[in-house]
Design a protein around this motif. Structure first.
Motif, PDB file in Angstrom:
ATOM      1  N   HIS A 179       0.837  -1.199   0.000  1.00  0.00           N
ATOM      2  CA  HIS A 179       0.000   0.000   0.000  1.00  0.00           C
ATOM      3  C   HIS A 179       0.877   1.257   0.000  1.00  0.00           C
ATOM      4  O   HIS A 179       1.797   1.366   0.820  1.00  0.00           O
ATOM      5  CB  HIS A 179      -0.860   0.047   1.263  1.00  0.00           C
ATOM      6  N   PHE A 180       0.564   2.179  -0.868  1.00  0.00           N
ATOM      7  CA  PHE A 180       1.198   3.500  -0.884  1.00  0.00           C
ATOM      8  C   PHE A 180       0.110   4.557  -0.881  1.00  0.00           C
ATOM      9  O   PHE A 180      -1.069   4.252  -1.077  1.00  0.00           O
ATOM     10  CB  PHE A 180       2.048   3.681  -2.153  1.00  0.00           C
ATOM     11  N   LEU A 207       3.272  -1.287 -10.514  1.00  0.00           N
ATOM     12  CA  LEU A 207       2.519  -0.277  -9.767  1.00  0.00           C
ATOM     13  C   LEU A 207       1.197  -0.025 -10.476  1.00  0.00           C
ATOM     14  O   LEU A 207       1.169   0.256 -11.674  1.00  0.00           O
ATOM     15  CB  LEU A 207       3.318   1.030  -9.673  1.00  0.00           C
ATOM     16  N   ARG A 208       0.128  -0.131  -9.707  1.00  0.00           N
ATOM     17  CA  ARG A 208      -1.208   0.125 -10.252  1.00  0.00           C
ATOM     18  C   ARG A 208      -1.941   1.091  -9.335  1.00  0.00           C
ATOM     19  O   ARG A 208      -1.843   0.998  -8.118  1.00  0.00           O
ATOM     20  CB  ARG A 208      -2.005  -1.168 -10.342  1.00  0.00           C
ATOM     21  N   PHE A 209      -2.703   1.986  -9.925  1.00  0.00           N
ATOM     22  CA  PHE A 209      -3.560   2.888  -9.158  1.00  0.00           C
ATOM     23  C   PHE A 209      -4.958   2.281  -9.174  1.00  0.00           C
ATOM     24  O   PHE A 209      -5.570   2.137 -10.223  1.00  0.00           O
ATOM     25  CB  PHE A 209      -3.548   4.294  -9.762  1.00  0.00           C
ATOM     26  N   GLU A 210      -5.426   1.905  -7.972  1.00  0.00           N
ATOM     27  CA  GLU A 210      -6.690   1.201  -7.858  1.00  0.00           C
ATOM     28  C   GLU A 210      -7.628   1.907  -6.887  1.00  0.00           C
ATOM     29  O   GLU A 210      -7.193   2.476  -5.889  1.00  0.00           O
ATOM     30  CB  GLU A 210      -6.433  -0.232  -7.390  1.00  0.00           C
ATOM     31  N   ASP A 219      10.058   7.071  -6.055  1.00  0.00           N
ATOM     32  CA  ASP A 219       9.860   7.486  -7.443  1.00  0.00           C
ATOM     33  C   ASP A 219       8.961   6.447  -8.104  1.00  0.00           C
ATOM     34  O   ASP A 219       9.402   5.339  -8.403  1.00  0.00           O
ATOM     35  CB  ASP A 219      11.213   7.563  -8.149  1.00  0.00           C
ATOM     36  N   SER A 220       7.706   6.798  -8.322  1.00  0.00           N
ATOM     37  CA  SER A 220       6.762   5.822  -8.865  1.00  0.00           C
ATOM     38  C   SER A 220       7.124   5.404 -10.290  1.00  0.00           C
ATOM     39  O   SER A 220       6.816   4.286 -10.708  1.00  0.00           O
ATOM     40  CB  SER A 220       5.333   6.362  -8.821  1.00  0.00           C
ATOM     41  N   HIS A 234      -0.758   0.926  -5.576  1.00  0.00           N
ATOM     42  CA  HIS A 234      -0.493  -0.403  -5.016  1.00  0.00           C
ATOM     43  C   HIS A 234       0.633  -1.036  -5.817  1.00  0.00           C
ATOM     44  O   HIS A 234       0.567  -1.092  -7.044  1.00  0.00           O
ATOM     45  CB  HIS A 234      -1.736  -1.285  -5.107  1.00  0.00           C
ATOM     46  N   LEU A 235       1.646  -1.527  -5.113  1.00  0.00           N
ATOM     47  CA  LEU A 235       2.777  -2.173  -5.759  1.00  0.00           C
ATOM     48  C   LEU A 235       2.646  -3.686  -5.622  1.00  0.00           C
ATOM     49  O   LEU A 235       2.658  -4.214  -4.512  1.00  0.00           O
ATOM     50  CB  LEU A 235       4.104  -1.701  -5.148  1.00  0.00           C
TER      51      LEU A 235
END
Length: 114
Positions: free
Chosen positions: A35-36, A70-73, A62-63, A83-84
Motif C-alpha cells: 500500500h502507498f 505499480l497500479r492505481f486502484e 519514485d513511482s 499499489h505495488l
C-alpha cells in the motif's frame, strides 16, 4: 518523476535496508500488494492507520521507477491509491523522513512533492 509515499515503522524499514528490499508490512503481505499513498493522501492515511503510533518513517518513492508492477486502484472514498504488486527495490526510494507523533496522536508530516 512522480512521488508516492509509504508509512512504515522505523524498525521494519531498517530491516528492509539491511536486506536490500522492502517486502511490505503484514497487512501488505495479507492483501497481496504494498500500500502507498499519493502526497494528497498521506495525512488521511496516517490518521486512519497510524494514529497514536510513534517511531514511524515516511518513505518517498519514485513511482516511475516501479514500472508495470505499480497500479492505481480504487479504494477508500472512491479514490485511486497506488499499489505495488511485488517487492520495493530500494533504488526507487528518493527520501526517508521521520514522522513524529504529536501529543494528540496525529503526525507532523513534512511538505511533500506530488
Amino acid at each position: 518523476m512522480r512521488r508516492i509515499y509509504k508509512i512504515s515503522p522505523a524498525s521494519a524499514w531498517r530491516e528492509a535496508e539491511r536486506q536490500g528490499v522492502f517486502r511490505g508490512s503484514a497487512d501488505d503481505v495479507k492483501d497481496g500488494f504494498i500500500h502507498f499513498s499519493t502526497a494528497s493522501q498521506v495525512v488521511e492515511t496516517a490518521k486512519k492507520h497510524f494514529l497514536g503510533q510513534s517511531g514511524l518513517l515516511l518513505i518517498e518513492v519514485d513511482s516511475d521507477a516501479l514500472g508495470l508492477s505499480l497500479r492505481f486502484e480504487t479504494s477508500r472514498n472512491g479514490e485511486k491509491f497506488p499499489h505495488l504488486y511485488g517487492e520495493l527495490d530500494l533504488g526507487a526510494v528518493t527520501a526517508v523522513f521521520d514522522l513524529p507523533a504529536r501529543p494528540d496522536g496525529t503526525h507532523d508530516i513534512p511538505e511533500l512533492e506530488p
